[in-house]
Design an enzyme around this catalytic site. Structure first.
Site, PDB file in Angstrom:
ATOM      1  N   CYS A   1       1.179 -42.156  35.734  1.00  0.00           N
ATOM      2  CA  CYS A   1       1.031 -41.155  36.738  1.00  0.00           C
ATOM      3  C   CYS A   1       2.222 -41.263  37.905  1.00  0.00           C
ATOM      4  O   CYS A   1       2.545 -42.239  38.226  1.00  0.00           O
ATOM      5  CB  CYS A   1      -0.178 -41.087  37.680  1.00  0.00           C
TER       6      CYS A   1
ATOM      7  N   ARG B   1       6.549 -41.173  33.589  1.00  0.00           N
ATOM      8  CA  ARG B   1       5.313 -42.364  34.035  1.00  0.00           C
ATOM      9  C   ARG B   1       4.042 -41.646  33.119  1.00  0.00           C
ATOM     10  O   ARG B   1       3.237 -42.437  33.329  1.00  0.00           O
ATOM     11  CB  ARG B   1       5.201 -42.407  35.234  1.00  0.00           C
TER      12      ARG B   1
ATOM     13  N   TRP C   1      -0.884 -39.554  33.469  1.00  0.00           N
ATOM     14  CA  TRP C   1      -1.179 -40.218  32.201  1.00  0.00           C
ATOM     15  C   TRP C   1      -2.727 -40.479  32.409  1.00  0.00           C
ATOM     16  O   TRP C   1      -3.235 -41.180  33.260  1.00  0.00           O
ATOM     17  CB  TRP C   1      -0.642 -41.549  32.106  1.00  0.00           C
TER      18      TRP C   1
ATOM     19  N   ASN D   1      -2.620 -41.915  41.686  1.00  0.00           N
ATOM     20  CA  ASN D   1      -2.100 -43.094  40.715  1.00  0.00           C
ATOM     21  C   ASN D   1      -3.100 -44.115  40.434  1.00  0.00           C
ATOM     22  O   ASN D   1      -3.175 -44.854  41.623  1.00  0.00           O
ATOM     23  CB  ASN D   1      -0.678 -43.282  41.060  1.00  0.00           C
ATOM     24  N   GLY D   2      -3.799 -44.651  39.676  1.00  0.00           N
ATOM     25  CA  GLY D   2      -4.420 -45.451  39.626  1.00  0.00           C
ATOM     26  C   GLY D   2      -5.938 -45.425  39.073  1.00  0.00           C
ATOM     27  O   GLY D   2      -6.109 -44.522  38.521  1.00  0.00           O
TER      28      GLY D   2
ATOM     29  N   GLU E   1      10.068 -57.361  18.087  1.00  0.00           N
ATOM     30  CA  GLU E   1      10.512 -56.194  19.065  1.00  0.00           C
ATOM     31  C   GLU E   1      10.767 -55.260  18.131  1.00  0.00           C
ATOM     32  O   GLU E   1      10.766 -53.929  18.543  1.00  0.00           O
ATOM     33  CB  GLU E   1      11.650 -56.616  19.845  1.00  0.00           C
TER      34      GLU E   1
ATOM     35  N   LYS F   1       9.059 -51.485  18.486  1.00  0.00           N
ATOM     36  CA  LYS F   1      10.238 -50.333  18.736  1.00  0.00           C
ATOM     37  C   LYS F   1       9.782 -49.182  17.698  1.00  0.00           C
ATOM     38  O   LYS F   1       9.575 -47.846  18.145  1.00  0.00           O
ATOM     39  CB  LYS F   1      11.573 -50.438  18.697  1.00  0.00           C
TER      40      LYS F   1
ATOM     41  N   GLU G   1       6.241 -47.661  18.337  1.00  0.00           N
ATOM     42  CA  GLU G   1       6.024 -46.635  19.375  1.00  0.00           C
ATOM     43  C   GLU G   1       6.765 -45.491  19.310  1.00  0.00           C
ATOM     44  O   GLU G   1       6.398 -44.480  19.832  1.00  0.00           O
ATOM     45  CB  GLU G   1       6.285 -47.311  20.745  1.00  0.00           C
TER      46      GLU G   1
ATOM     47  N   HIS H   1       1.945 -67.511   3.633  1.00  0.00           N
ATOM     48  CA  HIS H   1       0.818 -67.891   4.416  1.00  0.00           C
ATOM     49  C   HIS H   1      -0.249 -66.706   4.210  1.00  0.00           C
ATOM     50  O   HIS H   1      -1.354 -66.421   5.000  1.00  0.00           O
ATOM     51  CB  HIS H   1       0.817 -68.638   5.572  1.00  0.00           C
TER      52      HIS H   1
ATOM     53  N   LYS I   1       5.644 -45.056  30.924  1.00  0.00           N
ATOM     54  CA  LYS I   1       6.814 -46.177  31.244  1.00  0.00           C
ATOM     55  C   LYS I   1       6.236 -47.241  32.067  1.00  0.00           C
ATOM     56  O   LYS I   1       6.463 -48.413  31.802  1.00  0.00           O
ATOM     57  CB  LYS I   1       7.792 -45.427  32.038  1.00  0.00           C
TER      58      LYS I   1
END
Ligand code: F6R
Length: 613
Positions: free
Chosen positions: A2, A27, A75, A101-102, A484, A488, A491, A507, A608
């Site tokens: 948010c 955000r 968000w 926000n939260g 990584e 990437k 996402e 294995h 983000k």
């Protein structure tokens, strides 16, 4: 999660708020909304989806002129991302508008109290209850700040709340607990935002807000108090980057711009920290030589990409300092009763400095008496502020949701710390200590060379765009690089992708190999003891029909006959190779998402800054 903006001053509030939200959309982008206060009261508009939907709505149904406004980009946590659940939320009597926000953890209890009192809730959000509680509280409170203070004392969880009242049109009030909030101090105008990028076009004077603080802004004043009304000292600072740094600067995507900025980000992070003889200087980090010598264990905690930087750091720290180092996902760390004491150094790596899991892990570590070192990109954010020591990375603002330049600078900061620790403790890292520091200084130019591979990688993305799945393998520091690369791709391109330690293939994961399956393989520099082992792994992969995409040193010919594609990397010491090896994987994920027509800078479901647990 948010983005929040507040404005009071002579400009049209709506214009300032919308421009700020555009900067904060990274955000969260599930919905957006604004409220302005005019002589006729509070007026809101809100819309599900990206900010552009709200802008279209405002064109269709404009708001009255106003000099006070708040805005929010969401968000979703409580309630689906629809128009009703979008912020701001307004009290039943229409006098109060709130953005948040939260997460308010005791929301269910407070909601039931309101329902018992006959309040009719319109949304499924935890935020709406604050609007109703505050409206009721205002019958007893002398000011909006007093009212919000009283309400905050009843809330648990994480929140930045920003509120306006129809009867005080020149005032915006905000409260902060565990979620970010900064004040921008202007000339005859003032701003509130989740981060400085929202107001940097208007002012560079910023004020950090601490935990459990309330701020009231009017055009002429900024007043900060604690939750009990006591005045508090604030830290005022100048933002050093300009608004152009948060623009696309001619690139189609923030991510492409940020990938291209990596050589500069590395150089900026190294600036003034390695001298001409290869000596590392981190004296301003705020850990004394005595404290560094007393460390007997290091634990790195972080999330996502920052966790991968921590995995790479472990190799360097243990190799160069001989201090035992563990790396742990911050979300797991504090729930498993880790063994910590005053001689444990906990390193928290975070681009945003606000990631809730990382923040909670570091708080837990400090409660156990351990020292915490933050490696962070965001000046004044919560994690470095609450840490004992900090090394700032100087990547500049990272706007694309997928982290790129921050990742490279996190690795650089970890290397610097490892070298410095070795220097202070006298462990050295062999005779080559100053040489490797100087090599680190050369990595910026080497990353620049890798950027030239972009065109070929774009072609590769087109060629394998229809793959059902893509694997990434590596050994030693190439293993986190593989993880990584897979993260990437997941996402950005919404594809199944997995990273494995190459030695683990046999294995289990080798069963996944089939004809044409693309497998990226990160090959260590020639001369590394693992080089020949991974060449064998390439052959094993190739023998099962998979398409081998090999990242190898520029003059490494040993892989030629087993590689379907080769991506060449500049030569560098083994431990530094992640800095060049990850770049083609970032470009690949970006190109793959572009080929598939996805929104690279704002991938679905992500945000983000992850300020909820
Ligand atoms: C991936 C990504 C995330 C972040 C993670 C931690 O591209 O950006 O995995 O790395 O959410 O964020 P920070 O570094 O802000 O703590």
């Amino acid at each position: 999660m948010c983005g929040i903006v507040g404005y009071v001053g002579p400009q049209q509030a709506l214009d300032v708020v919308i421009a700020g939200l555009r900067r904060l959309e990274y955000r969260g982008y599930d919905s957006a909304g604004v409220a302005v206060v005019s002589d006729s009261g509070i007026h809101t508009r809100k819309k599900a989806g990206k900010l552009v939907n709200l802008e279209n709505e405002l064109d269709f149904d404009p708001l009255p002129a106003s000099h006070t406004g708040i805005g929010h980009t969401r968000w979703a946590t409580h309630g689906a991302p629809n128009d009703v659940n979008a912020h701001p939320h307004v009290s039943e009597d229409g006098t109060i508008a709130v953005i948040h926000n939260g997460i308010i953890e005791n929301f269910a209890l407070l909601r039931d109290e309101l329902i018992d009192r006959g309040v009719k809730l319109r949304s499924e959000t935890d935020t709406e209850i604050v609007a109703h509680m505050l409206a009721a509280q205002m019958t007893e409170s002398a000011s909006l700040a007093d009212g919000l203070r009283a309400v905050c004392q009843r809330l648990t969880g994480a929140f930045t709340l920003v509120v306006v009242h129809s009867e005080t049109p020149d005032v915006v009030v905000a409260a902060r607990r565990n979620s970010p909030l900064v004040v921008g101090r202007g000339e005859g105008e003032n701003f509130l935002a989740s981060d400085v990028s929202a107001f940097i076009a208007h002012t560079r004077h910023a004020i950090e807000l601490g935990q459990d603080q309330i701020v009231e802004i009017t055009p002429e004043s900024v007043t900060v108090t604690d939750f009990f009304g006591q005045p508090v000292d604030v830290n005022e600072y100048e933002v050093t980057w300009d608004s152009a740094a948060a623009e696309k600067g001619g690139y189609d995507l923030f991510m492409l711009k940020e990938i291209a900025e990596q050589p500069k980000a590395i150089a900026d992070t190294l600036l003034g920290r390695i001298d001409a003889s290869g000596k590392v200087s981190l004296e301003d980090m705020n850990l004394s030589h005595g404290e560094l010598k007393a460390i007997d264990k290091i634990i790195i905690t972080a999330c996502g990409t920052a966790y991968h930087a921590g995995m790479i750091a472990k190799y360097a720290i243990e190799h160069w300092t001989r201090v035992a180092c563990e790396v742990e996902l911050a979300s797991e760390f504090r729930y498993r009763d880790p063994i910590l004491d005053k001689n444990t150094l906990v390193i928290s790596i975070s681009q945003s400095g606000e990631t809730m899991d990382t923040l909670m892990a570091m708080r837990y570590a400090r409660e156990q008496g351990s020292k915490v070192l933050a490696i962070c990109n965001t000046n004044g954010s919560t994690i470095p502020r609450e840490s004992d020591a900090v090394i700032y990375t100087h990547a500049g603002p990272e706007v694309a949701v997928a982290s790129t330049k921050a990742f490279l600078t996190q690795i650089v900061a970890c290397y610097l710390f490892a070298m410095y620790l070795a220097q202070v403790r006298g462990t050295g890292y062999g005779e080559s200590s100053s040489e490797i520091a100087l090599e680190l200084g050369r990595m910026s130019a080497k990353v620049d060379l890798v950027l030239d591979t972009s065109e070929a990688i774009r072609d590769l993305a087109i060629e394998i765009a229809d793959a059902r799945s893509i694997l990434f393998i590596g050994r030693s520091v190439g293993f986190p690089v593989a993880l990584e690369g897979a993260l990437k791709l997941k996402e950005l391109a919404y594809m199944h992708a997995e990273g494995f330690a190459a030695g683990e293939l046999k294995h289990g994961p080798i069963a996944l190999l089939e004809d044409g399956l693309p497998v990226f393989i990160v090959v260590p520099p020639q001369g590394d003891e693992l080089h020949d082992k991974i060449v064998s792994n390439i052959q094993e992969v190739r023998a099962r029909g998979a398409k081998t995409i090999v990242l190898a040193e520029e003059d490494d010919m040993s892989i030629n006959e087993f590689a379907s594609h080769i991506i060449r990397l500049p030569k560098c010491p083994d431990l530094l190779q992640p800095l060049v090896a990850v770049v083609p994987l970032q470009i690949f994920a970006c190109e793959m998402a572009t080929v598939k027509g996805y929104d690279v800078d704002q991938p679905r479901n992500l945000a983000k800054s992850v300020t909820v647990e």
